[in-house]
Design a protein around this motif. Structure first.
Motif, mmCIF file in Angstrom:
data_model
loop_
_atom_site.group_PDB
_atom_site.id
_atom_site.type_symbol
_atom_site.label_atom_id
_atom_site.label_comp_id
_atom_site.label_asym_id
_atom_site.label_seq_id
_atom_site.Cartn_x
_atom_site.Cartn_y
_atom_site.Cartn_z
ATOM 1 N N UNK A 92 0.835 -1.202 0.000
ATOM 2 C CA UNK A 92 0.000 0.000 0.000
ATOM 3 C C UNK A 92 0.869 1.251 0.000
ATOM 4 N N UNK A 93 1.948 1.222 0.776
ATOM 5 C CA UNK A 93 2.862 2.368 0.801
ATOM 6 C C UNK A 93 3.512 2.577 -0.567
ATOM 7 N N UNK A 94 3.843 1.496 -1.257
ATOM 8 C CA UNK A 94 4.409 1.614 -2.606
ATOM 9 C C UNK A 94 3.417 2.276 -3.547
ATOM 10 N N UNK A 95 2.151 1.891 -3.428
ATOM 11 C CA UNK A 95 1.113 2.473 -4.280
ATOM 12 C C UNK A 95 0.990 3.969 -4.020
ATOM 13 N N UNK A 96 0.951 4.358 -2.756
ATOM 14 C CA UNK A 96 0.837 5.781 -2.432
ATOM 15 C C UNK A 96 2.105 6.546 -2.816
ATOM 16 N N UNK A 97 3.260 5.925 -2.679
ATOM 17 C CA UNK A 97 4.500 6.594 -3.085
ATOM 18 C C UNK A 97 4.455 6.972 -4.563
ATOM 19 N N UNK A 98 3.963 6.067 -5.401
ATOM 20 C CA UNK A 98 3.917 6.319 -6.837
ATOM 21 C C UNK A 98 2.724 7.184 -7.236
ATOM 22 N N UNK A 99 1.550 6.810 -6.760
ATOM 23 C CA UNK A 99 0.314 7.431 -7.244
ATOM 24 C C UNK A 99 -0.022 8.753 -6.577
ATOM 25 N N UNK A 100 0.439 8.949 -5.362
ATOM 26 C CA UNK A 100 0.065 10.142 -4.603
ATOM 27 C C UNK A 100 1.274 11.031 -4.334
ATOM 28 N N UNK A 101 2.242 10.532 -3.569
ATOM 29 C CA UNK A 101 3.381 11.363 -3.210
ATOM 30 C C UNK A 101 4.267 11.670 -4.419
ATOM 31 N N UNK A 102 4.331 10.751 -5.374
ATOM 32 C CA UNK A 102 5.093 11.019 -6.586
ATOM 33 C C UNK A 102 4.496 12.174 -7.373
ATOM 34 N N UNK A 103 3.171 12.204 -7.459
ATOM 35 C CA UNK A 103 2.479 13.302 -8.137
ATOM 36 C C UNK A 103 2.738 14.625 -7.419
#
Length: 247
Positions: A92-103
């Motif tokens: 889940x953290x990987x998903x948020x790192x890419x999809x949210x925090x990366x943006x």
């Protein structure tokens, strides 16, 4: 001639959007975490840069190398499907790192130059899952919903500097990497207790009634970039358009 930087161009929506803007004679900076050769047509208007949106140093290097950017398209992301109960928090953290925090990191990186020029467009690619959340995608949907709220607020914040922030909301595209995740066996994704429920859901993923083509997303990005009406959301694909009318 304007310049657009697109993240996640190694495949899917990002790749098609890069091709589309090249066809419109834009300067295109196509970024990707792992470079793939021969996927974009040779052009003096094309530059390919390495970029990992989850790495601050990679972002800084890419933005410096890119130079002035008129349009940023935050497209890079990853998908995950499965019961939330069984989805490891590390994933889940990987998903948020890419999809949210990366943006968010990419957006912070380009705002200063756009603010100084008092001009620019930021396009954030989310998902039709934000219009009608689907089962077995809670973490993915949450990561994209966060960007919906972020972009809506950002649009007000940046309007003072003549910078536009907009959303493109693609429907379900079987050709994307997100769809490939659905091919994983149900028992690998969820506990046995969910099997009876999950089976029909995965069958529906495999044979959707309506689907989104990658060109639909590229065209929606083009509309968003050239929009003068103040519209925030641009659904992409017939399924997303249908959902937007009932959301």
């Amino acid at each position: 001639m304007k310049t657009i930087l697109i993240t996640g161009c190694s495949s899917g929506y990002g790749l098609e959007t890069a091709r589309y803007f090249l066809s419109k004679q834009w300067n295109v900076i196509a970024t990707m975490r792992t470079r793939r050769e021969g996927i974009l047509p040779p052009s003096e208007n094309l530059r390919i840069l390495p970029l990992d949106v989850t790495n601050d140093a990679s972002i800084a290097t890419a933005i410096e190398a890119a130079g002035p950017i008129d349009v940023l398209v935050n497209n890079a992301g990853i998908g995950v499907v499965g019961a939330f109960e069984a989805t490891p928090l590390s994933h889940i953290r990987r998903v948020f790192d890419a999809n949210t925090f990366g943006v968010m990191a990419m957006t912070q990186a380009v705002i200063p130059q756009m603010r100084e020029r008092r001009s620019g467009v930021i396009i954030n690619v989310t998902s039709s899952a934000t219009l009608a959340p689907m089962p077995l995608a809670a973490a993915y949907t949450a990561s994209k919903q966060a960007i919906e709220g972020f972009t809506g607020s950002l649009a007000h914040e940046l309007a003072h500097f003549n910078i536009l922030a907009k959303l493109v909301e693609p429907g379900y595209a079987p050709t994307t990497r997100f769809a490939q995740n659905t091919a994983v066996r149900v028992e690998d994704l969820i506990p046995e207790a969910y099997a009876a429920f999950a089976g029909p859901v995965f069958e529906a993923f495999a044979k959707p009634a309506l689907t989104t083509r990658e060109i639909d997303v590229a065209e929606a990005v083009w509309r968003a970039v050239n929009d003068t009406t103040g519209t925030l959301r641009f659904p992409a694909g017939p399924d997303a358009v249908a959902l937007s009318r009932t959301a």
